[in-house]
Scaffold this motif. Structure first.
Motif, PDB file in Angstrom:
ATOM      1  N   LYS A   1      -0.771 -10.966  -8.535  1.00  0.00           N
ATOM      2  CA  LYS A   1       0.320 -10.582  -7.629  1.00  0.00           C
ATOM      3  C   LYS A   1       1.267 -11.757  -7.391  1.00  0.00           C
ATOM      4  CE  LYS A   1      -2.136  -6.946  -5.077  1.00  0.00           C
ATOM      5  NZ  LYS A   1      -2.675  -6.528  -3.759  1.00  0.00           N
ATOM      6  N   SER A   2       0.676 -12.939  -7.257  1.00  0.00           N
ATOM      7  CA  SER A   2       1.491 -14.140  -7.060  1.00  0.00           C
ATOM      8  C   SER A   2       2.332 -14.433  -8.297  1.00  0.00           C
ATOM      9  CB  SER A   2       0.579 -15.332  -6.749  1.00  0.00           C
ATOM     10  OG  SER A   2       1.314 -16.526  -6.678  1.00  0.00           O
TER      11      SER A   2
ATOM     12  N   TYR B   1      10.948 -13.280  -9.271  1.00  0.00           N
ATOM     13  CA  TYR B   1      11.900 -14.242  -8.713  1.00  0.00           C
ATOM     14  C   TYR B   1      12.663 -14.948  -9.838  1.00  0.00           C
ATOM     15  CZ  TYR B   1      13.523 -18.577  -6.509  1.00  0.00           C
ATOM     16  OH  TYR B   1      14.281 -19.627  -6.085  1.00  0.00           O
TER      17      TYR B   1
ATOM     18  N   LYS C   1       5.118 -11.899  -8.568  1.00  0.00           N
ATOM     19  CA  LYS C   1       6.162 -12.218  -7.588  1.00  0.00           C
ATOM     20  C   LYS C   1       7.041 -13.361  -8.102  1.00  0.00           C
ATOM     21  CE  LYS C   1       6.740 -13.389  -2.698  1.00  0.00           C
ATOM     22  NZ  LYS C   1       6.030 -13.699  -1.425  1.00  0.00           N
TER      23      LYS C   1
END
Length: 528
Positions: free
Chosen positions: A199-200, A207, A203
């Motif tokens: 998930k990180s 970005y 993300k």
């Protein structure tokens, strides 16, 4: 197990106390007087119980430290000597540390303290948890059957009934099941951690993608694909051409200025010519024809320079990005590189997740097999028969005591998983929802029921029972029931009772009294 005598030295607040339990029958009220605080709390009433437990097992009922255990004024030579079954003597000490075991005149001390303690428990046929569950009842005893884990409940029942052999296979299966469960939990934790990482990464990738799109919105694909060397070369070539064009523009300006001067002279032949260098008047013969020819030459040169400028401007290359802006391309390429790195890490993490899933699946299968065998052992043959019959007996004894404590308002039953079902006036309720006094009644009844199991197992029963503030939170009805139970229990045991409850004390007015008096931090025992 019969506890005959205890000799205490420098243990907690007690300096020196010798107490023969053989002298006391029935109920004995332990009272306290703390002359240091002018009250009864902190006088050392519970220290007597602590000394018995520590003397037998090297552990206290309540959590303690070595510093607290040793008498504060002496600070050394802490010891308890306890005589059991008439000829077994256990000697235990701190500062210096020692543990000795004697049977008659023969010393049975083993090669180290752990082995000596194990031999003591084998000799006495009991252990710390069983002893607390069957002998010590009260506020400091944290061995509470109802709140115990299923594992601890089984351990208590097993120890009371000597069912080690029957449960050995089940215990082995259970240990394997537990180890598989831990592996599964570990894989779940790994998967969970990696999924958080995914998930990180997603993300971060989102970005970076937004940043890339922002740059792509300002720069076309050609600009993003160019190298800095290419941009600088084009800029250098274009600058060289621009300088040539500027030189041509300057020449045109000079020529056009000359044409304008010649045109002026043609129209004003009588005006004096001035030297361009010094500004003095010079005498130049005027030839109109010659002036016209020079004007034509100048115009011809102007046209030539203009054609040259057009040709040079066609040479200039369009550059989609300047070298001053090229940092955006560098940043874009860095974003691409970071995205590729995160994609690689994400792929590697996904592989680790799959690996953890494979391990989890393998051990899930093993776990289910062990679960099957655990259930099979717990519900088959003689094990099922013994447990069922023990529970019938245990439930009946617990409810015998509970009926006295609650005037028949509560009923409790343990199933084969040792989960309790409590009813109040025939309505099912949960233990956690009960008041403190109601919990106290049920807990006390359960603990008293447990000690009854010793009868059917032919295990060693103790001759003593200790009740430490068991009247706390009990209402008048519960106190009456408790007194009736104490009256019943004292028929074949010596009961030592600590209580601040005046009503219970009034019911026990004919009991013997042991008084603990604390003066200047030291407790002494007075009996009558």
């Amino acid at each position: 197990m019969k506890i005959n005598k205890i000799e205490i030295s420098n243990f907690y607040s007690i300096k020196n106390v010798d107490l023969s339990f053989d002298k006391y029958k029935g109920t004995v009220l332990i009272e306290g007087k703390n002359k240091d605080t002018k009250g009864s709390n902190g006088s050392g009433k519970s220290v007597l119980i602590e000394a018995v437990v520590w003397g037998l097992f090297g552990r206290t009922v309540r959590k303690s430290t070595e510093e607290a255990l040793i008498n504060n004024s002496s600070k050394k030579n802490c010891s308890v000597r306890i005589t059991v079954n008439d000829d077994i003597v256990i000697e235990r000490g701190k500062k210096p540390v020692f543990l000795k075991l004697f049977k008659g005149k023969k010393e049975l001390t083993q090669e180290n303290a752990l082995k000596t303690q194990a031999f003591i428990e084998e000799l006495l046929q009991t252990n710390y948890k069983v002893f607390l569950a069957s002998t010590v009842f009260g506020q400091q005893n944290n061995i509470e059957f109802i709140n115990a884990t299923p594992e601890d409940k089984r351990t208590i029942i097993k120890n009371f009934l000597n069912l080690d052999d029957l449960f050995s296979l089940r215990e082995s299966v259970k240990q394997l099941k537990s180890s598989y469960s831990q592996i599964i939990k570990k894989q779940d934790a790994i998967i969970s951690e990696h999924e958080k990482s995914i998930k990180s990464y997603d993300k971060q990738l989102d970005y970076l993608e937004d940043l890339k799109k922002e740059v792509e919105g300002k720069l076309d694909e050609k600009a993003l694909s160019m190298s800095l060397e290419d941009v600088i070369k084009i800029e250098t070539d274009n600058q060289s051409v621009a300088w040539d064009i500027a030189a041509s523009d300057k020449e045109i300006d000079v020529l056009e200025e000359r044409v304008e001067h010649l045109f002026h002279r043609l129209n004003h032949p009588k005006d004096n010519e001035l030297c361009e260098m010094c500004g003095q008047t010079i005498d130049i013969p005027f030839h109109p024809k010659q002036v016209l020819l020079e004007m034509e030459d100048c115009k011809h040169l102007v046209d030539k320079y203009k054609d040259d400028i057009i040709e040079k401007r066609n040479i200039i290359k369009a550059v989609p990005i300047t070298s001053a802006q090229y940092h955006e391309v560098i940043e874009y390429n860095q974003l691409k590189k970071e995205s590729e790195t995160f994609e690689d890490i994400k792929k590697e993490t996904l592989n680790k997740i799959q690996e953890a899933h494979d391990i989890k699946q393998e051990y899930n299968s093993k776990y289910e097999i062990m679960r099957f065998w655990e259930k099979a052992f717990s519900e088959s043959g003689i094990v099922k028969y013994i447990i069922k019959n023990v529970l019938d007996y245990f439930n009946s004894k617990v409810n015998f005591y509970l009926s006295h404590l609650s005037q028949g308002n509560f009923f409790i039953e343990f199933n084969e998983e040792l989960k309790e079902i409590i009813t109040h006036n025939k309505n099912r309720i949960h233990y956690i929802s009960l008041s403190g006094g109601e919990k106290k009644k049920i807990s006390l009844a359960v603990m008293l029921g447990l000690q009854e199991l010793l009868k059917i197992s032919h295990n060693q029963k103790t001759n003593l029972m200790f009740f430490d503030e068991v009247a706390e939170n009990l209402d008048r009805e519960g106190l009456d029931g408790l007194y009736i139970l104490l009256s019943e229990l004292k028929k074949d045991k010596s009961l030592f009772v600590i209580t601040h409850n005046n009503y219970l004390k009034s019911l026990m007015e004919n009991s013997k009294i042991l008084t603990i008096i604390k003066t200047n931090g030291t407790s002494e025992l007075i009996g009558k």
